[in-house]
Design a protein around this motif. Structure first.
Motif, PDB file in Angstrom:
ATOM      1  N   LEU A  45      -3.497   9.892   1.500  1.00  0.00           N
ATOM      2  CA  LEU A  45      -3.314   9.769   2.947  1.00  0.00           C
ATOM      3  C   LEU A  45      -2.989   8.317   3.295  1.00  0.00           C
ATOM      4  CD1 LEU A  45      -6.381  11.694   2.810  1.00  0.00           C
ATOM      5  CD2 LEU A  45      -5.049  12.430   4.771  1.00  0.00           C
ATOM      6  N   ASP A  46      -1.796   8.121   3.893  1.00  0.00           N
ATOM      7  CA  ASP A  46      -1.363   6.772   4.232  1.00  0.00           C
ATOM      8  C   ASP A  46      -1.693   6.494   5.697  1.00  0.00           C
ATOM      9  OD1 ASP A  46      -0.244   4.280   4.051  1.00  0.00           O
ATOM     10  OD2 ASP A  46       1.737   4.963   3.388  1.00  0.00           O
ATOM     11  N   GLU A  47      -2.707   5.694   5.927  1.00  0.00           N
ATOM     12  CA  GLU A  47      -3.181   5.351   7.268  1.00  0.00           C
ATOM     13  C   GLU A  47      -3.438   6.582   8.115  1.00  0.00           C
ATOM     14  OE1 GLU A  47      -2.309   1.903   8.834  1.00  0.00           O
ATOM     15  OE2 GLU A  47      -1.377   1.010   7.076  1.00  0.00           O
ATOM     16  N   PRO A  48      -4.321   7.457   7.649  1.00  0.00           N
ATOM     17  CA  PRO A  48      -4.521   8.727   8.353  1.00  0.00           C
ATOM     18  C   PRO A  48      -5.166   8.574   9.731  1.00  0.00           C
ATOM     19  CG  PRO A  48      -6.180   8.459   6.650  1.00  0.00           C
ATOM     20  CD  PRO A  48      -5.190   7.342   6.466  1.00  0.00           C
ATOM     21  N   ALA A 108      -0.349  -3.704  14.149  1.00  0.00           N
ATOM     22  CA  ALA A 108       0.268  -2.447  13.730  1.00  0.00           C
ATOM     23  C   ALA A 108       0.866  -2.668  12.355  1.00  0.00           C
ATOM     24  CB  ALA A 108       1.348  -2.045  14.717  1.00  0.00           C
ATOM     25  N   ASP A 109       0.698  -1.694  11.473  1.00  0.00           N
ATOM     26  CA  ASP A 109       1.195  -1.868  10.118  1.00  0.00           C
ATOM     27  C   ASP A 109       2.694  -1.642  10.056  1.00  0.00           C
ATOM     28  OD1 ASP A 109       0.239  -0.704   6.849  1.00  0.00           O
ATOM     29  OD2 ASP A 109       0.335  -2.711   7.683  1.00  0.00           O
ATOM     30  N   ALA A 110       3.340  -2.409   9.228  1.00  0.00           N
ATOM     31  CA  ALA A 110       4.796  -2.249   9.086  1.00  0.00           C
ATOM     32  C   ALA A 110       5.103  -1.040   8.232  1.00  0.00           C
ATOM     33  CB  ALA A 110       5.380  -3.486   8.433  1.00  0.00           C
ATOM     34  N   LYS A 130       0.825  -1.217   0.000  1.00  0.00           N
ATOM     35  CA  LYS A 130       0.000   0.000   0.000  1.00  0.00           C
ATOM     36  C   LYS A 130       0.856   1.263   0.000  1.00  0.00           C
ATOM     37  CE  LYS A 130      -2.011  -1.125   3.916  1.00  0.00           C
ATOM     38  NZ  LYS A 130      -1.329  -2.412   4.229  1.00  0.00           N
ATOM     39  N   THR A 131       1.798   1.320   0.926  1.00  0.00           N
ATOM     40  CA  THR A 131       2.648   2.506   1.029  1.00  0.00           C
ATOM     41  C   THR A 131       3.488   2.670  -0.236  1.00  0.00           C
ATOM     42  OG1 THR A 131       2.719   2.384   3.426  1.00  0.00           O
ATOM     43  CG2 THR A 131       4.503   3.575   2.365  1.00  0.00           C
ATOM     44  N   THR A 132       4.006   1.572  -0.741  1.00  0.00           N
ATOM     45  CA  THR A 132       4.792   1.621  -1.969  1.00  0.00           C
ATOM     46  C   THR A 132       3.961   2.224  -3.100  1.00  0.00           C
ATOM     47  OG1 THR A 132       6.025  -0.330  -1.260  1.00  0.00           O
ATOM     48  CG2 THR A 132       6.115   0.220  -3.600  1.00  0.00           C
ATOM     49  N   PRO A 189       2.151  11.346   4.756  1.00  0.00           N
ATOM     50  CA  PRO A 189       2.898  10.085   4.778  1.00  0.00           C
ATOM     51  C   PRO A 189       2.542   9.241   6.007  1.00  0.00           C
ATOM     52  CG  PRO A 189       4.366  12.009   4.736  1.00  0.00           C
ATOM     53  CD  PRO A 189       2.992  12.502   5.059  1.00  0.00           C
ATOM     54  N   GLN A 190       2.813   7.953   5.883  1.00  0.00           N
ATOM     55  CA  GLN A 190       2.654   7.074   7.037  1.00  0.00           C
ATOM     56  C   GLN A 190       3.734   7.420   8.059  1.00  0.00           C
ATOM     57  OE1 GLN A 190       2.945   2.949   5.970  1.00  0.00           O
ATOM     58  NE2 GLN A 190       2.257   2.249   7.957  1.00  0.00           N
ATOM     59  N   ASP A 191       3.370   7.410   9.343  1.00  0.00           N
ATOM     60  CA  ASP A 191       4.351   7.650  10.415  1.00  0.00           C
ATOM     61  C   ASP A 191       5.022   9.017  10.373  1.00  0.00           C
ATOM     62  OD1 ASP A 191       3.974   5.044  11.278  1.00  0.00           O
ATOM     63  OD2 ASP A 191       5.577   4.270  10.013  1.00  0.00           O
TER      64      ASP A 191
END
Ligand SMILES: Nc1ncnc2c1ncn2[C@@H]1O[C@H](COP(=O)(O)OP(=O)(O)O)[C@@H](O)[C@H]1O
Ligand SMILES: [Mg+2]
Lengths: 251, 306
Positions: free
Chosen positions: B160-163, B304-306, B44-46, B84-86
């Motif tokens: 939005l990555d895991e907002p 928790a997502d990596a 997903k993030t990729t 971004p995520q994190d």
């Protein structure tokens, strides 16, 4: 097309200003220890040189400190940018926005340069006190500018490859020392063994220091035009590197 | 025109064993909320990073608003924004500073930026803490600040990555409201999540990805239908053998519970049997979570997502 250009210009300035303000002024204002930190090494060397030689090497100390202050100011931009990238993921937000890498880099760098002004002013005052003319001082300011563009770009470029904030801090600190302590920055190039001279002469820090030494009445051990050319080329090369070869989008 | 179009998108990281994306193809219409669902490491993030011009694909193509992300990233960047995520807040900026920075650096005029910042602060209930160092905020507040930075922009496509990670149920809904508002303005929202309820309630379209491949794409309704036409889920306590459960429908294993996906008839029979044996039973319509577990064979939520 022309209309778009006209509209884009003020935007770029707005963009630069916003980055200067939020990523430069505010953090430094709230963390003022940054300022003495950046200047501790250059002035330490200046002080040791001054004391150890009973004051006779002061001009060399001034030339060296001017070079090292500028170098550290530039390289520390890279450290800050690395933490915005790695820790905050803020650079991801910037990459996926209309802000260009140069605007981003100079936004952060310019505000840090502003905070670097007091020690630079002290050093320029010392230079004036030793009888440098206005023209000489203006030329020296230009040298500071070129060296700053070069070292800022080096810091930014390396920050893109740093795996961690600590790594960026160490690498940039190391490069700063490497560029401003080993080469003839606090001393004359004539003290180097002949084989080392050609290598030292093409370093932007050597070039800047040599020009400062000349401005301080110590004479030019490298032809000043050559030093100017080295500085100009280094600045142009690194700006081009950041504009076209920067790891902005990840491969 | 599609707001987002990926064709045969593949990404092999320098040190990755298997590809993070493996020929992903999908289309997203404009003015939608589109959700990418998948387990940890699904890609997903990729995908989001490639589509938002932060990362180069190994092969394949992505277009945002008809613009080629590989060849004309600058034109794409004029029209997108990301969370971004994190991402973390920047010391020592305040919540208001963060949002103002994000808008002003994009060239927004000051009055407009202040107005939009105020509105975002209001909408995400950050009023009381808007002007203190964001470092002192709770995790959920920080996350809302980070999210506000992209949604307050005028970008036409917002990634939005895991907002909603780390947000409590009330604040998740506040973020959802904002995303829905963006859709109303005709903007396109591309988000990833591993909260099934979020994907189900919020998305116009969603895509399930696994190991970098598209498993299924469609409306939440149609994706739910993709699980062999089961409409009901029944969860029973102990006292049933695996074979017996299978006779009622499709058994999905969730944390030691016996969950069966079936039709109305099967649900009635199974719950009767459970009641007769005096074990607990609960019945409800099939949820996205059930389908997800069914087609991917494992729970996504709660990890928790990596
Ligand atoms: N920079 C990287 N280098 C090598 N492998 C990576 C990198 N980033 C992600 N991966 C791998 O690619 C796969 C997909 O990761 P990611 O896109 O982050 O998945 P998701 O966001 O769905 O959890 C994972 O197997 C992950 O380990
Ligand atoms: Mg992810």
């Amino acid at each position: 097309m022309a209309l778009q250009k006209v509209r884009l210009m003020p935007n770029r300035i707005r963009s630069l200003w916003a980055i200067m303000y939020y990523l430069g002024f505010i953090p430094v204002l709230r963390n003022p220890l940054f300022i003495p930190f950046v200047f501790s090494s250059p002035f330490t060397l200046l002080f040791i040189l001054f004391v150890a030689t009973g004051g006779t090497a002061l001009p060399f100390g001034i030339a060296g400190a001017l070079t090292m202050v500028t170098t550290e100011l530039g390289l520390f931009v890279g450290t800050d940018l690395a933490s915005y990238k790695i820790q905050n993921k803020f650079q991801d937000i910037v990459v996926a926005s209309p802000v260009s890498p140069l605007t981003y880099m100079f936004g952060v760098a310019l505000s840090e340069l502003l905070f670097g002004a007091p020690p630079l002013i002290v050093l320029f005052a010392l230079m004036a006190g030793r009888g440098a003319s206005v023209v000489t001082i203006l030329a020296a300011l230009g040298v500071v500018g070129l060296l700053w563009v070069t070292t800022t770009s080096i810091g930014f470029f390396f920050s893109a490859y740093s795996p961690s904030t600590q790594n960026a801090f160490i690498i940039n600190g190391f490069i700063a020392t490497l560029l401003s302590v080993l080469p003839p920055v606090y001393y004359s190039v004539s003290l180097l063994p002949a084989v080392a001279v050609p290598f030292a002469e093409v370093l932007p820090t050597t070039a800047a220091a040599s020009l400062f030494q000349g401005a301080l009445g110590l004479g030019y051990s490298i032809p000043p035009l050559f030093s100017f050319a080295v500085l100009l080329m280094a600045a142009a090369l690194l700006l081009a590197l950041v504009s076209f070869r920067m790891k902005w989008r990840e491969p | 025109m599609f707001a987002l179009q990926a064709e045969g998108l593949t990404k092999r990281y320098a040190h990755g064993k298997s590809p993070a994306l493996d020929g992903l193809t999908l289309n997203v219409s404009g003015g939608q909320i589109f959700t990418l669902l998948g387990r940890n490491g699904a890609g997903k993030t990729t995908f989001l990073r490639i589509a938002s011009t932060q990362l180069m694909p190994t092969s394949g193509s992505v277009f945002v608003l008809g613009l080629d992300c590989v060849k004309e990233p600058r034109r794409v960047r004029e029209r997108i924004a990301v969370t971004p995520q994190d991402a973390e807040t920047i010391y020592p900026l305040t919540a208001r500073d963060h949002i103002m920075l994000s808008l002003r650096m994009r060239g927004m005029e000051k009055g407009e930026a202040m107005r939009r910042t105020r509105a975002a602060i209001e909408a995400l209930e950050l009023n009381d803490v808007a002007d203190i160092n964001a470092e002192w905020l709770s995790g959920g507040m920080k996350q809302r600040v980070i999210v506000a930075m992209s949604i307050a922009t005028q970008a036409e496509v917002v990634f939005l990555d895991e907002p909603s990670i780390g947000l409590d149920p009330v604040n998740r809904r506040r973020v959802w409201d904002q995303l829905a508002l963006m859709r109303k303005e005709g903007r396109t929202v591309v988000l990833t999540t591993h909260y099934m309820d979020e994907a189900e309630i919020l998305s116009d379209t969603l895509a399930v990805v696994d190991k970098g491949r598209l498993v299924v794409q469609g409306t939440p309704q149609s994706v739910k239908g993709s699980s062999g036409g089961s409409s009901m889920r029944v969860e029973v306590g102990g006292g049933f053998s695996a074979d017996e459960l299978k006779s009622y429908g499709k058994v999905v294993a969730v944390a030691g519970k016996n969950r069966v996906l079936t039709d109305t008839e099967g649900a009635r029979n199974l719950s009767d049997a459970a009641l007769a044996r005096g074990t607990g039973v609960s019945i409800g319509p099939v949820t996205l979570d059930d389908v997800f577990v069914d087609i991917l064979g494992g729970a996504a939520e709660g990890e928790a997502d990596a």
